[in-house]
Motif scaffolding. Structure first.
Motif, mmCIF file in Angstrom:
data_model
loop_
_atom_site.group_PDB
_atom_site.id
_atom_site.type_symbol
_atom_site.label_atom_id
_atom_site.label_comp_id
_atom_site.label_asym_id
_atom_site.label_seq_id
_atom_site.Cartn_x
_atom_site.Cartn_y
_atom_site.Cartn_z
ATOM 1 N N ARG A 18 -0.755 22.045 10.360
ATOM 2 C CA ARG A 18 0.163 21.131 9.666
ATOM 3 C C ARG A 18 1.414 21.833 9.168
ATOM 4 N N GLN A 19 1.384 23.164 9.106
ATOM 5 C CA GLN A 19 2.520 23.899 8.544
ATOM 6 C C GLN A 19 3.686 23.982 9.518
ATOM 7 N N ILE A 20 3.406 23.672 10.777
ATOM 8 C CA ILE A 20 4.446 23.859 11.783
ATOM 9 C C ILE A 20 5.622 22.929 11.511
ATOM 10 N N SER A 21 6.778 23.522 11.427
ATOM 11 C CA SER A 21 7.980 22.726 11.238
ATOM 12 C C SER A 21 9.127 23.547 11.792
ATOM 13 N N LEU A 22 9.523 23.229 13.003
ATOM 14 C CA LEU A 22 10.549 24.017 13.649
ATOM 15 C C LEU A 22 11.834 23.212 13.660
ATOM 16 N N ALA A 23 12.818 23.693 12.934
ATOM 17 C CA ALA A 23 14.144 23.068 12.910
ATOM 18 C C ALA A 23 14.072 21.579 12.553
ATOM 19 N N ASP A 24 13.137 21.223 11.669
ATOM 20 C CA ASP A 24 12.949 19.828 11.262
ATOM 21 C C ASP A 24 12.755 18.893 12.447
ATOM 22 N N THR A 78 -12.660 13.396 7.041
ATOM 23 C CA THR A 78 -11.611 13.740 6.079
ATOM 24 C C THR A 78 -10.239 13.277 6.574
ATOM 25 N N ILE A 79 -10.091 13.136 7.897
ATOM 26 C CA ILE A 79 -8.808 12.616 8.401
ATOM 27 C C ILE A 79 -8.821 11.098 8.411
ATOM 28 N N ARG A 93 0.832 -1.183 0.000
ATOM 29 C CA ARG A 93 0.000 0.000 0.000
ATOM 30 C C ARG A 93 0.881 1.253 0.000
ATOM 31 N N LEU A 94 0.507 2.236 -0.827
ATOM 32 C CA LEU A 94 1.322 3.445 -0.919
ATOM 33 C C LEU A 94 1.131 4.326 0.310
ATOM 34 N N LEU A 95 2.225 4.876 0.796
ATOM 35 C CA LEU A 95 2.135 5.867 1.865
ATOM 36 C C LEU A 95 2.823 7.134 1.367
ATOM 37 N N LEU A 96 2.019 8.180 1.181
ATOM 38 C CA LEU A 96 2.573 9.404 0.589
ATOM 39 C C LEU A 96 3.047 10.410 1.635
ATOM 40 N N SER A 97 2.843 10.094 2.926
ATOM 41 C CA SER A 97 3.178 11.086 3.964
ATOM 42 C C SER A 97 4.650 11.442 4.001
ATOM 43 N N HIS A 98 5.500 10.519 3.558
ATOM 44 C CA HIS A 98 6.931 10.791 3.652
ATOM 45 C C HIS A 98 7.515 11.323 2.360
ATOM 46 N N CYS A 99 6.634 11.578 1.412
ATOM 47 C CA CYS A 99 7.079 12.061 0.107
ATOM 48 C C CYS A 99 7.785 13.408 0.269
ATOM 49 N N ARG A 114 -6.037 17.817 -2.371
ATOM 50 C CA ARG A 114 -7.142 17.007 -1.853
ATOM 51 C C ARG A 114 -6.641 15.799 -1.080
ATOM 52 N N ASN A 115 -5.510 15.263 -1.522
ATOM 53 C CA ASN A 115 -4.975 14.087 -0.856
ATOM 54 C C ASN A 115 -4.556 14.459 0.551
ATOM 55 N N ARG A 116 -4.950 13.614 1.522
ATOM 56 C CA ARG A 116 -4.685 14.028 2.903
ATOM 57 C C ARG A 116 -3.306 13.587 3.369
#
Lengths: 397, 369
Positions: free
Chosen positions: B255-261, B111-112, A98-104, A127-129
């Protein structure tokens, strides 16, 4: 509490154990394909999308230190579909996991697709979550799937090589990589046009059979369509205007010293101020930079020579003037190419007018496309030579 | 008495605060940014003023008829039959908003977690809110007192982490289209702030009713500040056009939060505190609908009504609109006018009639002298 109640509670508590076994839709690591990079091409003149994914081969990570690199540490799969979303779904026909795009890390869009419009791709990405807002949107010179197949030096996974190149490129003011968020912000805002970094393979500089790769000049978009490219000089011109330039060097010929002088800039600030002059809107562009001397050719020729500081002011002035001219030249090159040729407002001048002079903007909004190519821009650059580095030697001719 | 509990001023504030920052910050930002752009900030301020007027009206009525909820005093004001009719309108309004909230929150969670059916979320929310509603006003208020500081701390934390991503020049220009569209747009946040007419139910159980106006407005101002902060952050980080294109910009914002990776993927913190706040909102609305119904029919106990109302709520949440897209249409085009006609219209009507009655009484007394 009665005996009966106790038994019921015990029973209910035991039922809870079932829930603790795990998530309903859990996905174990050995069932997943970690997508590191996504490439999208168009086929058949834009009727079909070809999606390629570069997935990390998790097996090779487990055998760390063994040194045997017979097995490739990544694999590329491709599939086609009428839409980007369908093409990604179709990947499952050949990819058993299964593809996981979160780490793309990055999305590579091929040149052809970029020319015909990237909106469908970005719509899919938004749109992709799973796809994060921090993925880089890049344009591949040539085909995206071919680029993803390439194995490069240093890093095991090519996507890592590319993302390090991008980071370094930004740190040395060679390029600017738009994230999905940047790109979508500029795409949805009618008063700015997007840009994206480009990537190209250099087959000539192969090492151990692996070709080189480099971050190319910026890809300039007009709305969602690729309008053209900027070369290295113009790309830096763009960075000066937007204030994205971080650090880098400028080489000068100076009549005061025998060889060449390198100015290492460290801090860059830019300000775009729209103003009304004689009933027309003009843009005032202020760029300020600060830096040190990187090198000075032949400063040692005669030992023990004059170190008292004579001629120093002239040299500083000379360098600062030279830097100003170079920066102006680079900005003008970028402006000329983008304003006249591509007619794309990648600097966001329209947006600056909208913000600062909303009433003026309302008047010119409709005709902006006609006004923009001949928009007057007054450039003012100031450079400040801060120090001569870890040595105070220089030679006055 | 149906309810013997008493709540303190601080509990009143935290209840109102959480009701505002739950469902409002989910539904309002994208739509408001689409309507008013950079002027959304002004629209929220206008909405606070509108809500202040409604609060003043309800405050006056609450003092005039002490220890009575507006379900009870609308009978005193309008007479038996019209009074009951007004009470029914209030109760169905609370039920509708509760259903809207449950559906809105479930739609977001879907949606999540797209593989989980909507039913699961709706039933889970309803069951939990029923449980709390049976506990009465005091347990609800104490819960809110615990949750509110956690919510505030989380928002401050997230906003601080977002600072490096912000570009404040995007907040300009203000007043680009003049005042009229801003005032029209302010109806949207005003209709959601207006849910705070729930204060007329809580005021009867406030231990110092004369302070109600202050503590209520404190809650509203705090809630509106959070909404303002989030709106400004949306504009500064995402830009007006991009943020208004998103279904849930505040989630995308987190989701935009990204502090010093290093500090990344913290959006779940926002989801967690926001769920807590939403749970207080739904429970409050569930509770007041049950209590109101009991008062309407003069029952001695409201608890037996909680579960049946819960079943109604759950099914209402399903039926209220067919999909999230038509939900947006409902919230944008129908809800503001429907809600404000009750929150503003019906309450003002009650107020005016009560005022006329008061004045005629006084005049009558003077004449008799």
């Amino acid at each position: 509490m009665s005996q009966k109640k106790k038994i019921i509670i015990m029973f209910l508590a035991a039922l809870l154990l079932y829930l603790h076994a795990g998530c309903w839709s859990r996905r174990e690591i050995n069932e997943l394909a970690f997508v590191m990079a996504l490439g999208i091409d168009s086929l058949d003149g834009g009727k079909l999308y070809k999606v390629s994914v570069q997935t990390a081969n998790t097996k090779t990570f487990a055998k760390e230190g063994s040194g045997s690199t017979e097995e490739k540490s990544f694999a590329v799969y491709t599939a086609t579909g009428a839409t980007p979303a369908e093409a990604v779904r179709n990947l499952s026909q050949q990819l058993p996991r299964r593809l996981l795009l979160s780490h793309c890390r990055l999305v590579l869009i091929s040149e052809n697709l970029a020319k015909s419009g990237v909106e469908p791709v970005l719509d899919f990405l938004q749109r992709n979550r799973e796809v994060r807002e921090t993925v880089w949107v890049l344009v591949a010179k040539g085909q995206a799937d071919v680029l993803l197949e390439q194995e490069f030096d240093m890093e095991d996974i090519p996507a890592d090589t590319l993302s390090r190149l991008i980071k370094l490129g930004e740190e040395t003011s060679r390029g600017y990589a738009a994230t999905k968020r940047d790109f979508l912000y500029k795409l949805t805002t009618a008063r700015i046009d997007p840009v994206a970094a480009s990537v190209e393979v250099l087959p000539d500089v192969a090492r151990e059979g692996k070709p080189g790769v480099q971050l190319g000049g910026l890809a300039v978009f007009r709305a969602d369509k690729l309008a053209g490219w900027l070369d290295a000089k113009e790309t830096r011109g763009f960075l000066w205007v937007t204030g994205e330039a971080a650090a880098g060097s400028i080489v000068l010929d100076s009549p005061l010293v025998p060889g060449k002088v390198t100015f290492e800039f460290l801090r860059v600030q830019s300000r775009v101020t729209p103003q009304v002059r004689d009933g027309r809107v003009v843009i005032l562009l202020d760029v300020e930079t600060q830096g040190d001397l990187g090198d000075l050719a032949e400063p040692w020729v005669s030992r023990g020579q004059d170190n008292s500081g004579g001629g120093m002011e002239e040299l500083i002035k000379e360098v600062e003037r030279g830097v100003q001219e170079t920066i102006e030249d680079e900005i003008l090159a970028a402006l000329h190419r983008v304003q006249r040729e591509y007619k794309a407002d990648i600097f966001g001048f329209g947006d600056a007018i909208h913000r600062r002079l909303p009433n003026e903007w309302r008047k010119i909004e409709e005709r902006w496309d006609e006004i923009y190519p001949s928009l007057e821009i007054h450039i003012k650059v100031s450079a400040n030579l801060r120090s001569s580095g870890q040595t105070c030697h220089y030679r006055h001719r | 008495m149906l309810e013997d509990g008493r709540i303190s001023g601080r509990q009143f504030t935290t209840l109102i605060f959480l009701i505002i920052v739950s469902i409002t910050v989910l539904q309002v930002p994208p739509l408001l940014l689409g309507l008013a752009g950079q002027d959304s900030v002004l629209a929220v301020l206008i909405a606070v003023i509108i809500d202040g007027v409604v609060a003043a009206v309800l405050y006056f009525l609450g003092l005039r008829y002490p220890r009575k909820t507006f379900i009870q005093y609308s009978e005193d004001i309008l007479g038996k039959i019209p009074g009951k009719f007004a009470a029914v309108i209030f109760i169905q309004f609370f039920l509708l908003v509760a259903a809207l909230s449950i559906r809105g929150m479930s739609d977001f969670l879907v949606t999540i977690m797209p593989e989980t059916p909507l039913t699961v979320f709706i039933i889970a929310f309803t069951l939990v809110s029923a449980f709390v509603a049976r506990g009465g006003i005091e347990s609800l208020a104490r819960m809110s007192e615990i949750i509110a500081p956690v919510y505030i701390a989380a928002i401050v934390f997230l906003m601080a982490l977002l600072l490096p991503e912000m570009d404040f020049s995007r907040v300009l220009p203000l007043f680009r289209y003049g005042a009229k569209p801003v005032i029209m747009a302010s109806l949207l946040p005003a209709s959601w702030f207006g849910i705070c007419i729930i204060m007329a139910m809580f005021m009867a159980y406030h231990h110092r009713p004369e302070k109600t106006f202050t503590v209520k407005m404190t809650g509203v101002v705090m809630g509106a500040s959070v909404l303002l902060l989030l709106l400004i952050a949306c504009i500064a980080v995402l830009g007006v056009e991009y943020a208004s294109m998103l279904s849930y910009p505040v989630y995308i914002l987190a989701r935009q939060i990204s502090l010093a990776d290093f500090i990344e993927r913290v959006e779940v913190i926002w989801v967690a505190v926001w769920l807590l706040a939403g749970f207080i909102t739904i429970s409050s609305l569930h509770y007041v609908s049950a209590l109101g119904t009991a008062q309407l029919f003069g029952l001695r106990e409201y608890r037996p009504l909680v579960l049946p109302l819960g079943i109604m709520l759950a099914s209402f949440s399903f039926l209220i609109y067919p999909n999230a897209m038509s939900g947006v249409k409902f919230i944008l085009q129908i809800f503001p006018f429907y809600a404000l006609s009750i929150e503003g219209g019906l309450t003002t009507l009650l107020f005016l009639i009560a005022l006329v009655k008061l004045l005629t009484n006084k005049l009558g007394k003077e004449r008799r002298r």
